[in-house]
Write a protein that holds these residues in place. Sequence first.
Motif: not given
Length: 338
Positions: A294, A296-303, A305-306
């Motif tokens: 939440q 420092d999550g990187d958008e490139s690893t959104a999948e 992260n979710n």
Amino acid sequence: DDSPQYDYEMMHRTLSKLPPEEMERYGGLPELPESGSSGPSLTKKEREEFEARMTQIWEQRQAELKEVQEQLLDVPEVLKERMRGIKEYLKNPLDHLETFSLKDEEEDEGVVTHIISLLKDLEFQLTDVDNARDFHTMGGWELIVALLSEEVHVQNKTISKLSRNTEEKIRAVQSHSAWTIGTAVKNTGEFFPYAVEPVQIGPTKTTALDLLLDISCKEYKDEMSWPIRNLRGKAIYGLGALLRGNRLAQAHLVQVDGASRLSDRLRQLSVGSADIKLVQRLLSLASDLITDIQLDGDESTAELNNAVIKAFSTPDWCQAVSNILISEELLPVRVQET
């Protein structure tokens, strides 16, 4: 004259920069004689006493520094020796386990006489990042990971068929191995791939992460005994060291449904368990993984992260946490805060 020619004023300046408590070990630093015509001159005897005292302190400190340097240079050999010790243990674990008592753990630090004292010393050695890197490079990682496996200790036997004393020793070896693995990898991004590095144990390929997960979630015949509680605690510590900040390990955990297995363990602990420390560690691990994403999550690893967030917010996780929150026995302040 073969005696060294010292610059006593320079030596005094150097030693005077040490902390006072450090100089106390040498009996204190003598006062530097005043130079120039303004100060009182020393007699020959006083000057000789000053120089003799300075020489004594200086040479003692140089000898100590040399010894420390030699110890540092010998570290790779120490690591090789620890690896040889583990290999020797793995040749015949049950015979080795008969040679010592767990009470021997109280012996002097740094004295290695059996597998437990070896692992305690190795854990200390691997607190140093360079040592941890060298240990892995030399092939030590697969050895320390192998010690997590129950099978390598029992030699085609069933652990429940062994004596209680022998089983406790095996659990102690597993505990110290988990602790050592956690220490070696903790907070060092360079070492994160070690968590999911394939390790061959007999006919099976596995990883440090999978073995620590197995230890954490396995059902034991004596769940509340100290050896098992200690083993679970060290395994969760190791898991946390491998998972926190490590996206590669987190992806592997999701892939093997590890979060679901941990929720089952937390749910079982939440029903009448008195192991508050283990409950707290499990809650802290889940909380840290989600909070990290939440913040420092990187958008490139959104999948990914979710997937991680979803894995730790299932109905089973929510039910286990709910059970803890309504339990008077499991609700000290520190668990509430977690």
